[in-house]
Motif scaffolding. Sequence first.
Motif, mmCIF file in Angstrom:
data_model
loop_
_atom_site.group_PDB
_atom_site.id
_atom_site.type_symbol
_atom_site.label_atom_id
_atom_site.label_comp_id
_atom_site.label_asym_id
_atom_site.label_seq_id
_atom_site.Cartn_x
_atom_site.Cartn_y
_atom_site.Cartn_z
ATOM 1 N N ARG A 24 -22.215 -34.465 19.088
ATOM 2 C CA ARG A 24 -20.799 -34.576 18.733
ATOM 3 C C ARG A 24 -19.944 -34.852 19.963
ATOM 4 O O ARG A 24 -18.938 -35.560 19.886
ATOM 5 C CB ARG A 24 -20.333 -33.299 18.038
ATOM 6 C CG ARG A 24 -21.034 -33.038 16.707
ATOM 7 C CD ARG A 24 -20.775 -34.144 15.701
ATOM 8 N NE ARG A 24 -21.489 -33.965 14.464
ATOM 9 C CZ ARG A 24 -21.027 -33.280 13.413
ATOM 10 N NH1 ARG A 24 -19.843 -32.695 13.500
ATOM 11 N NH2 ARG A 24 -21.736 -33.181 12.322
ATOM 12 N N THR A 45 -21.825 -29.625 19.731
ATOM 13 C CA THR A 45 -23.173 -30.038 20.121
ATOM 14 C C THR A 45 -23.118 -31.239 21.054
ATOM 15 O O THR A 45 -22.080 -31.906 21.212
ATOM 16 C CB THR A 45 -24.000 -30.389 18.874
ATOM 17 O OG1 THR A 45 -23.404 -31.520 18.218
ATOM 18 C CG2 THR A 45 -24.044 -29.213 17.912
ATOM 19 N N TYR A 46 -24.270 -31.522 21.643
ATOM 20 C CA TYR A 46 -24.383 -32.669 22.549
ATOM 21 C C TYR A 46 -24.077 -33.973 21.813
ATOM 22 O O TYR A 46 -23.359 -34.840 22.340
ATOM 23 C CB TYR A 46 -25.799 -32.696 23.134
ATOM 24 C CG TYR A 46 -26.138 -33.949 23.901
ATOM 25 C CD1 TYR A 46 -25.747 -34.112 25.225
ATOM 26 C CD2 TYR A 46 -26.871 -34.972 23.301
ATOM 27 C CE1 TYR A 46 -26.065 -35.263 25.926
ATOM 28 C CE2 TYR A 46 -27.199 -36.121 23.987
ATOM 29 C CZ TYR A 46 -26.790 -36.265 25.296
ATOM 30 O OH TYR A 46 -27.106 -37.404 25.988
ATOM 31 N N ASP A 102 -26.661 -37.608 12.317
ATOM 32 C CA ASP A 102 -25.596 -37.724 13.314
ATOM 33 C C ASP A 102 -25.135 -39.175 13.445
ATOM 34 O O ASP A 102 -23.939 -39.447 13.591
ATOM 35 C CB ASP A 102 -26.074 -37.198 14.667
ATOM 36 C CG ASP A 102 -26.389 -35.716 14.641
ATOM 37 O OD1 ASP A 102 -25.657 -34.977 13.956
ATOM 38 O OD2 ASP A 102 -27.365 -35.309 15.289
ATOM 39 N N GLY A 114 -30.141 -34.718 24.754
ATOM 40 C CA GLY A 114 -30.105 -33.687 23.727
ATOM 41 C C GLY A 114 -30.541 -34.253 22.392
ATOM 42 O O GLY A 114 -30.948 -35.415 22.280
ATOM 43 N N ASP A 115 -30.460 -33.415 21.352
ATOM 44 C CA ASP A 115 -30.860 -33.853 20.011
ATOM 45 C C ASP A 115 -29.825 -34.810 19.435
ATOM 46 O O ASP A 115 -28.613 -34.606 19.565
ATOM 47 C CB ASP A 115 -31.005 -32.640 19.092
ATOM 48 C CG ASP A 115 -32.172 -31.757 19.497
ATOM 49 O OD1 ASP A 115 -33.134 -32.302 20.085
ATOM 50 O OD2 ASP A 115 -32.111 -30.538 19.250
#
Length: 692
Positions: free
Chosen positions: A496, A493-494, A240, A234-235
């Motif tokens: 996190r 999200t991916y 991040d 994923g992103d």
Amino acid sequence: MVFKVTVNSAWRATRTLWLLVLVSLSVCICVCRASSPQEDSAMENIVTEKKAEESHRQDSADLLIFILLLTLTILTIWLFKHRRFRFLHETGLAMIYGLLVGVVLRYGIHVPRDISNATLGCPVNASPATLLINVSGKFYEYTLKGEINANEVDNVQDNEMLRKVTFDPEVFFNILLPPIIFHAGYSLKRRHFFRNMGSILAYAFLGTVISCFVIGLLMYGCVMLMKQVGQLGGDFFFTDCLFFGAIVSATDPVTVLAIFNELQVDVDLYALLFGESVLNDAVALVLSSSIVAYQPQGDNSHTFEGTAMLKSFGIFLGVFSGSFALGVATGIVTALVTKFTKLRDFQLLETALFFLMSWSTFLLAEACGFTGVVAVLFCGITQAHYTFNNLSPDSQDRTKQLFELLNFLAENFIFSYMGLTLFTFQNHVFNPMFIVGAFVAVFLGRAANIYPLSFLLNLGRRNKIRSNFQHMMMFAGLRGAMTFALSIRDTATYARQMMFSTTLLVVFFTVWICGGGTTQMLSCQRIRVGVDSDQDNSMSITEGPERRSTKQESAWLFRIWYNFDHNYLKPILTHSGPPLTATLPPCCGPLARFLTSPQAYENECQLKDDDSDLILTDGDINLTYGDITVSTDASGAHTSGGAAFAGAATSDDLDRELTYGDHELVMRGTRLVLPMDDSEPPFTDLHHGMRM
């Protein structure tokens, strides 16, 4: 003729009877049709009540699990303390129990599936937080509980059970974190904290920022490598990575500090570690919020832009300073209320007000857009410095014990929940490359924090931070409650989700391995234990002028502040310190008499300054009580004015005396209090016959 009349009468009676029967049947049918919806509604209400009762029982069972976990942890802690077993701290033990319960809940308990009432097909383009469903003219509201793995659609009931033991992240921030952070500030040993304040601020602020960017850069390189080898699902942007660096830079060496306190390790080493952990939690939280607030102009929100970076830096300073001001203001308001009211006559009300004002600081800061952790931390320090002196003796004991108890329960609850979450959280993303990179980055980030800053600090310190202390601080950089709370707050999200899963492993490793090896590390580094907390010659034993220079150096930043605080703020906000009529100019006499509470000199026990941890060994400090003056000059010599001080003690005698408890000089009806640590009995000078 008679027979015909009788037949006609019978026929009419029969017809009338049939008409009555038909009418009755019609009425019954109408009534049944009318009551059918009511019966259906009643049945639905019964089913709803049964479901609500089952849900209530399930919630009670979930809470009971955590209560039993805490109970089992307490009993095992007693056994460990009884056997003097120091390898595993209570927090690590709570995590183990949480892991065991998590395994049982995940793999040992299965709820019978009831998939018949679940609608699996409902095409919706988005995932709204709330759905309104029209079922036969009745509208029902459904809330979003989270994403379910496609492979676990058939295990809806099991997912529901696991979801129930997964708390809302806001519970941690609004319920569990405030007592932990407040207790850290309220129980702060301010004498040793202020003596090492410069170093603590360097480690907490500059060191946390360095650690954040070192970890962020290393993890960005790791993420790029994962992307090249096809291991990234994923992103995962640079922001991040910086966010991950910020949350894992929050240290929580509760295990190490507990062992330090039990073994009486060097007080300055304890102060450095404790002070850094207290402040860098707040810094890491504000730093992570600033990274989230980073929003460059344009469509791509992850490119570098100087204006957006400066804006984030401004947000960092604004949020931190605003939270600091709010926490201090709440503490000052509480101090004024407790001073100028008669609440001390009602100890229960006094303790309740103190508790509510302290907790409301956190919620007020969050509601105003600031950071509650910073606000409640400095509220705790302010409450301990001012409000504590205004409380009655019963309330002083109650508040200490209350927040100590809340801190113990909340901290162990969080660590138990950490172990539970490893198996009950349903969106874990474990990536071996990311996990290995995170461990390496955390180690190097901690090293970049401790060693370069220690080298720079030693250039200006006469009392050096020795290499074995630096190694111990490097080893003691455990991650704990704050890191966990920051990582679980957003797992949508991916990126996190991967951060959260990796953070759990980092916390487990540091608590079990680093925390468990504290005693061995102390022995390996040959760090002294059993050191009296009142000795001022920790880190290096010096005598004579060098010793006095060390004392003068240790608090030079706070000479002006302490003089102002002792002569003006303490008399205004508390019942301790010199009277304002002796410290304010003569033109301010009415104001001084107004601000000086009569209770301050009517009640003898309230004259005692319980702020026992501040330094009185600074140079150029004058304490004036009318015609009586006690001062310390820059060379460390102490002089006293007044006839009763004829033949005063030597400076070495007074240096030794000032390291003991709260000493009192009673002269001409004025009671002079020298606030120092209260762990030793009063010292009696046999040469001068003066009680100190």
